[in-house]
Design a protein around this motif. Structure first.
Motif, PDB file in Angstrom:
ATOM      1  N   ILE A 100       0.837  -1.205   0.000  1.00  0.00           N
ATOM      2  CA  ILE A 100       0.000   0.000   0.000  1.00  0.00           C
ATOM      3  C   ILE A 100       0.867   1.248   0.000  1.00  0.00           C
ATOM      4  O   ILE A 100       0.606   2.195  -0.753  1.00  0.00           O
ATOM      5  N   LYS A 112      -2.380   7.077   1.395  1.00  0.00           N
ATOM      6  CA  LYS A 112      -2.367   5.663   1.757  1.00  0.00           C
ATOM      7  C   LYS A 112      -3.787   5.109   1.841  1.00  0.00           C
ATOM      8  O   LYS A 112      -4.024   3.957   1.490  1.00  0.00           O
ATOM      9  N   ALA A 113      -4.738   5.925   2.269  1.00  0.00           N
ATOM     10  CA  ALA A 113      -6.132   5.479   2.351  1.00  0.00           C
ATOM     11  C   ALA A 113      -6.678   5.168   0.955  1.00  0.00           C
ATOM     12  O   ALA A 113      -7.357   4.149   0.756  1.00  0.00           O
ATOM     13  N   ASP A 114      -6.382   6.040  -0.018  1.00  0.00           N
ATOM     14  CA  ASP A 114      -6.840   5.800  -1.395  1.00  0.00           C
ATOM     15  C   ASP A 114      -6.144   4.594  -2.008  1.00  0.00           C
ATOM     16  O   ASP A 114      -6.762   3.810  -2.722  1.00  0.00           O
ATOM     17  N   LYS A 164      -5.029   1.996  -0.356  1.00  0.00           N
ATOM     18  CA  LYS A 164      -5.609   0.817   0.284  1.00  0.00           C
ATOM     19  C   LYS A 164      -6.945   0.472  -0.353  1.00  0.00           C
ATOM     20  O   LYS A 164      -7.218  -0.696  -0.642  1.00  0.00           O
ATOM     21  N   LYS A 165      -7.784   1.479  -0.613  1.00  0.00           N
ATOM     22  CA  LYS A 165      -9.073   1.239  -1.268  1.00  0.00           C
ATOM     23  C   LYS A 165      -8.863   0.634  -2.646  1.00  0.00           C
ATOM     24  O   LYS A 165      -9.548  -0.319  -3.025  1.00  0.00           O
ATOM     25  N   ALA A 166      -7.931   1.190  -3.406  1.00  0.00           N
ATOM     26  CA  ALA A 166      -7.666   0.697  -4.759  1.00  0.00           C
ATOM     27  C   ALA A 166      -7.174  -0.747  -4.723  1.00  0.00           C
ATOM     28  O   ALA A 166      -7.626  -1.589  -5.512  1.00  0.00           O
ATOM     29  N   ASP A 187      -7.658  -2.991  -2.273  1.00  0.00           N
ATOM     30  CA  ASP A 187      -8.739  -3.857  -1.787  1.00  0.00           C
ATOM     31  C   ASP A 187      -9.754  -4.164  -2.889  1.00  0.00           C
ATOM     32  O   ASP A 187     -10.191  -5.303  -3.043  1.00  0.00           O
ATOM     33  N   VAL A 188     -10.117  -3.149  -3.674  1.00  0.00           N
ATOM     34  CA  VAL A 188     -11.067  -3.357  -4.766  1.00  0.00           C
ATOM     35  C   VAL A 188     -10.450  -4.248  -5.841  1.00  0.00           C
ATOM     36  O   VAL A 188     -11.108  -5.147  -6.373  1.00  0.00           O
ATOM     37  N   THR A 189      -9.179  -4.044  -6.144  1.00  0.00           N
ATOM     38  CA  THR A 189      -8.501  -4.871  -7.145  1.00  0.00           C
ATOM     39  C   THR A 189      -8.480  -6.333  -6.714  1.00  0.00           C
ATOM     40  O   THR A 189      -8.835  -7.227  -7.488  1.00  0.00           O
ATOM     41  N   SER A 215     -10.412  -7.868  -4.473  1.00  0.00           N
ATOM     42  CA  SER A 215     -11.751  -8.456  -4.388  1.00  0.00           C
ATOM     43  C   SER A 215     -12.320  -8.718  -5.774  1.00  0.00           C
ATOM     44  O   SER A 215     -13.034  -9.709  -5.968  1.00  0.00           O
TER      45      SER A 215
END
Length: 90
Positions: free
Chosen positions: A7, A18-20, A22-24, A26-28, A30
């Motif tokens: 991340i 880092k938050a964005d 992590k979201k990217a 996690d979505v990738t 999943s």
């Protein structure tokens, strides 16, 4: 490298927080997992291909008791590295 380090590297390389990042990530992950659950193949050109294959049932041996056991069939995920990734390792 663990997930936190990945991340951080994504955030630094893409200029994201880092938050964005992590979201990217996690979505990738999943999305890849959902495709695998459906039995689809995920091909990332230059990186590699994720695919689901069927492992047939087979007979095994319990190492503790030496008794024969039946190992059931199951689906397994395979990853085959793309040529660019494989070439970059050597």
């Amino acid at each position: 490298m663990n997930k936190t380090e990945l991340i951080s590297a994504i955030a630094e390389g893409a200029g994201l927080s880092k938050a964005d990042a992590k979201k990217a990530l996690d979505v990738t992950l999943s999305t890849i997992a959902d495709a695998m659950k459906k039995g689809d193949k995920v091909a990332l050109v230059g990186f590699g291909t994720f695919a689901v294959t069927e492992r047939p049932a087979r007979e095994g041996i319990n190492p503790a008791t030496k008794a024969k056991i039946q190992i059931p069939a199951k689906k397994v995920m395979k990853f085959k590295a793309g040529s660019e990734l494989a070439d970059s390792l050597n």
